[in-house]
Design a protein around this motif. Structure first.
Motif, PDB file in Angstrom:
ATOM      1  N   MET A   1      -4.998  39.299   8.305  1.00  0.00           N
ATOM      2  CA  MET A   1      -3.650  39.336   8.868  1.00  0.00           C
ATOM      3  C   MET A   1      -2.645  38.683   7.917  1.00  0.00           C
ATOM      4  SD  MET A   1      -3.791  40.798  11.948  1.00  0.00           S
ATOM      5  CE  MET A   1      -2.474  40.143  12.960  1.00  0.00           C
ATOM      6  N   LYS A   2      -3.054  37.556   7.330  1.00  0.00           N
ATOM      7  CA  LYS A   2      -2.151  36.826   6.432  1.00  0.00           C
ATOM      8  C   LYS A   2      -1.974  37.556   5.103  1.00  0.00           C
ATOM      9  CE  LYS A   2      -3.294  32.361   8.506  1.00  0.00           C
ATOM     10  NZ  LYS A   2      -4.029  31.075   8.343  1.00  0.00           N
ATOM     11  N   VAL A   3      -3.043  38.154   4.610  1.00  0.00           N
ATOM     12  CA  VAL A   3      -2.957  38.924   3.363  1.00  0.00           C
ATOM     13  C   VAL A   3      -2.001  40.096   3.545  1.00  0.00           C
ATOM     14  CG1 VAL A   3      -4.248  40.461   1.824  1.00  0.00           C
ATOM     15  CG2 VAL A   3      -5.198  38.247   2.463  1.00  0.00           C
ATOM     16  N   HIS A   4      -2.044  40.712   4.714  1.00  0.00           N
ATOM     17  CA  HIS A   4      -1.166  41.846   5.021  1.00  0.00           C
ATOM     18  C   HIS A   4       0.310  41.446   4.915  1.00  0.00           C
ATOM     19  CE1 HIS A   4       0.438  45.385   6.991  1.00  0.00           C
ATOM     20  NE2 HIS A   4       0.934  44.658   7.977  1.00  0.00           N
ATOM     21  N   LYS A   5       0.620  40.202   5.248  1.00  0.00           N
ATOM     22  CA  LYS A   5       2.011  39.733   5.243  1.00  0.00           C
ATOM     23  C   LYS A   5       2.382  39.006   3.958  1.00  0.00           C
ATOM     24  CE  LYS A   5       1.886  39.162  10.271  1.00  0.00           C
ATOM     25  NZ  LYS A   5       1.960  38.220  11.417  1.00  0.00           N
ATOM     26  N   HIS A   6       1.409  38.804   3.060  1.00  0.00           N
ATOM     27  CA  HIS A   6       1.653  38.046   1.832  1.00  0.00           C
ATOM     28  C   HIS A   6       2.651  38.778   0.932  1.00  0.00           C
ATOM     29  CE1 HIS A   6       0.136  36.331  -2.188  1.00  0.00           C
ATOM     30  NE2 HIS A   6       0.839  35.395  -1.584  1.00  0.00           N
ATOM     31  N   LEU A   7       3.743  38.107   0.584  1.00  0.00           N
ATOM     32  CA  LEU A   7       4.805  38.669  -0.264  1.00  0.00           C
ATOM     33  C   LEU A   7       5.338  39.985   0.302  1.00  0.00           C
ATOM     34  CD1 LEU A   7       3.673  37.941  -3.939  1.00  0.00           C
ATOM     35  CD2 LEU A   7       4.766  36.442  -2.282  1.00  0.00           C
TER      36      LEU A   7
END
Length: 727
Positions: free
Chosen positions: A580-586
């Motif tokens: 989930m966090k990787v999806h929103k990274h940058l």
């Protein structure tokens, strides 16, 4: 005379391949029609499914030759009838006939595509191209018929005529195709139209050739093993000059997409990163070799498109493009871009500030993060913050488990059953076939093939694309044909007892393509002209695919598709949270880039300003980097100058925005199975069932009860403005 970019709409993901291949200079040879070709379609079995085991090139060529002539002859017969008298029922006397004479050709064309992409040894490129070009020209005949066009216009002008939305869409499709093909022009103007199209073809060809040469000319040799120490093994093998000794070097870096980005992500040498980056954005600039400058062709393409739009009655090429888009106007697109930018640009600034601080703590010596630094430090930050290692996640997604979970999701949402059918004729032993059944019905409503594994010597593989969705046969109640599709991928095949495992990126790709296939397979229309993806506006055609991709951020779905290769456990919660966090990274950085390219494309096809002036105007509005003096990225922007995305690049963001809003209807009722099924039924009865028989804006309003909003997309990316609680 047909405008190739307004001809048959190929399904998403494959139009670029076919377009680029048409420029290879093959001579199209149409074979003689076999006298002994039987009336029964020799390409089909008694059950109506293709006889892939026994289909030959000669059969396809003979069938195409016969069917194209029959279609063209049929169009001429319709024209004669229309010239003699006005039809009493245009749908029965014109469109029903067109459906019947066109269905055999469409099927053979679909079979040829499937063979070509699934096993090119059975359908080599040269053979497929002759079939593709001949079929395309024949199919264009009905859209280039003045008698049919005039008849359609008269029908649309009739008042108090009862007709369905689908029938109106069919009429409007033929009217628009006719107008865009120049059927309203006087004969004197048609000569000018032909000259413009020839000019456009010449300029695009030269643009492509020069960009290709620039791309192939560049290489950078690495001898220092320390530079490649973090390169993944697959990347090392690709760049090693001796793949048998890929650990020893030297290693050759090129601009091929499957090499460029992995190198930028893993190369610690900033000078090498800059060299590779500047080579990419410098293509076509003429700084190194003036003979390879594409700027003059870029302006020539813009000029020709502007003339084309004017000749056809539009103010600009961008305005003409909006005729085939859900957005409907340049103003609506620009409004969407700037609403998204309001959240993306500040987020981009903050993300780059954090990335710079992260890099400084790890030895970075630059005064600021530059474009050639971002991929490397992004990769480092992502792994550090979220412990994201693709090879670890890959251990949790066996292909068969992923497929089972995907089918179960589909069955739950749409009240259908997906069953594998054995002993089916296929083009390879790895190919499986599945029927889709409506609840309480014994006969399937559709069927699809899945060909999952890469086969080096057999399958076409295009950079940045891991597979295809081919619509083999469209739904048509008139010809009593059921939808048939093929999903063709290039996933890693099983090795010995070890089954095939997918990266999360591949899982997302599979969900996306399956979502697209459902729109083809579950359509319930009378006419194939508006079935499935046919006639869906360009900026809405990817919506169903993106909707299915969103389900991968639902923990229950992830549980249903994951099983560790050793323990069998589901993906742990901490790893799901990491996804989930990787999806929103940058996300702000990425969205700002997409918004910039969309705005650049639109402005280049709307204004008359010189291309570099357009770049200088737009760049600071969207990007948080200074514009490098060597950066000439429009000179190699092949998606809009060579491929089919001219004044349409924004469609990528638009379809994601619509899909996020659609998926949010499911998200809003999460945890309530009954309500989820109700939303699924509504999605099925709108986006899937209606296909191209209804305008997507109307479909969206029927599903959501309002007009689209960008809030869901911003929220899914973590960019939505947080509410401030009152004290």
């Amino acid at each position: 005379m047909a405008l190739s970019f307004f001809g048959r709409r190929l399904l998403p993901g494959k139009q670029f391949l076919f377009h680029s291949l048409r420029n290879n200079g093959y001579v199209v040879l149409v074979p003689e029609i076999g006298e002994d070709l039987p009336e029964k379609n020799p390409l089909l079995q008694n059950d109506g499914l293709p006889e892939f085991n026994n289909i030959t090139i000669e059969q396809c060529m003979a069938a195409i030759a016969k069917q194209t002539l029959e279609l063209e002859s049929g169009v001429r017969d319709i024209e004669k009838l229309l010239q003699e008298k006005e039809p009493t029922n245009i749908f029965k006397e014109v469109f029903q006939v067109l459906e019947e004479i066109g269905a055999p050709l469409d099927l053979t064309w679909g079979l040829a595509k499937t063979l070509y992409l699934g096993n090119s040894t059975l359908m080599p490129t040269k053979s497929y191209l002759s079939i593709h070009d001949r079929a395309k020209r024949a199919r264009a005949a009905k859209f280039n018929s003045t008698p049919i066009y005039e008849c359609v216009k008269k029908e649309l002008l009739k008042e108090n005529v009862k007709r369905s939305d689908e029938e109106t869409r069919v009429l409007k499709k033929f009217a628009l195709e006719g107008k865009l093909n120049g059927l309203e022009l006087p004969d004197s103007s048609k000569i000018g139209l032909k000259q413009i199209l020839n000019k456009l073809t010449t300029e695009r060809t030269q643009f492509k050739q020069k960009v290709d040469i620039c791309s192939k000319q560049f290489s950078h040799i690495i001898h220092d093993v320390n530079v490649v120490r973090d390169f993944p093994p697959d990347l090392l093998k690709m760049v090693a000059q001796n793949s048998d000794k890929f650990l020893e070097g030297p290693w050759k870096i090129t601009l091929e997409p499957n090499i460029y980005m992995p190198v930028m992500e893993n190369c610690p040498d900033r000078e090498i990163r800059w060299n590779v980056w500047q080579a990419l954005v410098n293509r076509g600039s003429g700084y190194g070799d003036r003979d390879l400058a594409t700027g003059i062709h870029l302006e020539g393409i813009r000029y020709a498109r502007r003339d084309l739009a004017k000749l056809l009655g539009f103010e600009t090429y961008a305005d003409m493009s909006m005729e085939t888009k859900m957005a409907e106007s340049v103003t609506n697109v620009n409004n969407m871009l700037h609403v998204l930018l309001e959240r993306a640009k500040p987020a981009q600034d903050k993300e780059l500030e954090n990335l710079y601080e992260f890099a400084l703590e790890r030895g970075f010596r630059g005064s600021r993060i530059e474009l050639w630094d971002v991929p490397y430090w992004r990769n480092k930050q992502r792994n550090s913050l979220f412990n994201y290692k693709e090879e670890v996640f890959k251990e949790y997604f066996p292909l068969q488990t992923v497929l089972t979970g995907l089918f179960e999701l589909c069955e739950k949402l749409f009240n259908v059953t997906i069953k594998q059918r054995n002993n089916i004729s296929t083009w390879h032993k790895d190919v499986k076939f599945y029927d889709i059944f409506e609840h309480h019905q014994s006969a399937p409503i559709a069927g699809f093939y899945i060909d999952p594994y890469a086969r080096t010597n057999e399958k076409i593989k295009v950079q940045q694309s891991n597979g295809w969705m081919v619509g083999i046969q469209n739904q048509s109640k008139i010809t009593d044909t059921r939808p048939l599709a093929a999903l063709i991928f290039n996933f890693e095949p099983p090795v010995g007892e070890k089954q095939s495992y997918l990266t999360f990126k591949e899982v997302k790709y599979l969900f996306h393509k399956f979502g697209l296939s459902l729109q083809h397979l579950m359509t319930n229309t009378n006419y194939s002209e508006v079935s499935g993806s046919s006639n869906i506006e360009w900026d809405a055609v990817e919506v169903s695919g993106h909707v299915f991709s969103h389900w991968l951020f639902n923990k229950e779905v992830i549980n249903s598709i994951s099983s560790h290769q050793q323990t069998g456990e589901k993906l742990p919660s901490e790893m799901f949270n990491s996804l989930m966090k990787v999806h929103k990274h940058l996300a702000g950085l990425d969205l700002s880039r997409e918004l910039y390219l969309a705005a650049l494309d639109l402005e280049l096809h709307y204004s008359k300003e010189y291309w570099l002036d357009v770049v200088k105007k737009l760049w600071p509005q969207f990007r948080s980097f200074p514009l490098d003096k060597l950066d000439s990225h429009p000179c190699s922007f092949t998606q809009i100058f060579i491929e089919e995305w001219a004044a349409a690049y924004y469609s990528h963001v638009w379809s994601r925005m619509i899909a996020a809003d659609v998926y949010s209807a499911f998200h809003e009722v999460q945890g309530d199975e009954q309500k989820i099924q109700e939303v699924g039924k509504r999605f099925k009865n709108t986006f899937l069932t209606l296909g191209g028989s209804c305008h997507p804006s109307k479909i969206f309003r029927s599903f959501r009860g309002r007009d689209p909003s960008p809030n869901a997309l911003l929220s899914s990316l973590g960019l939505k403005r947080k509410k401030v609680e009152k004290q």
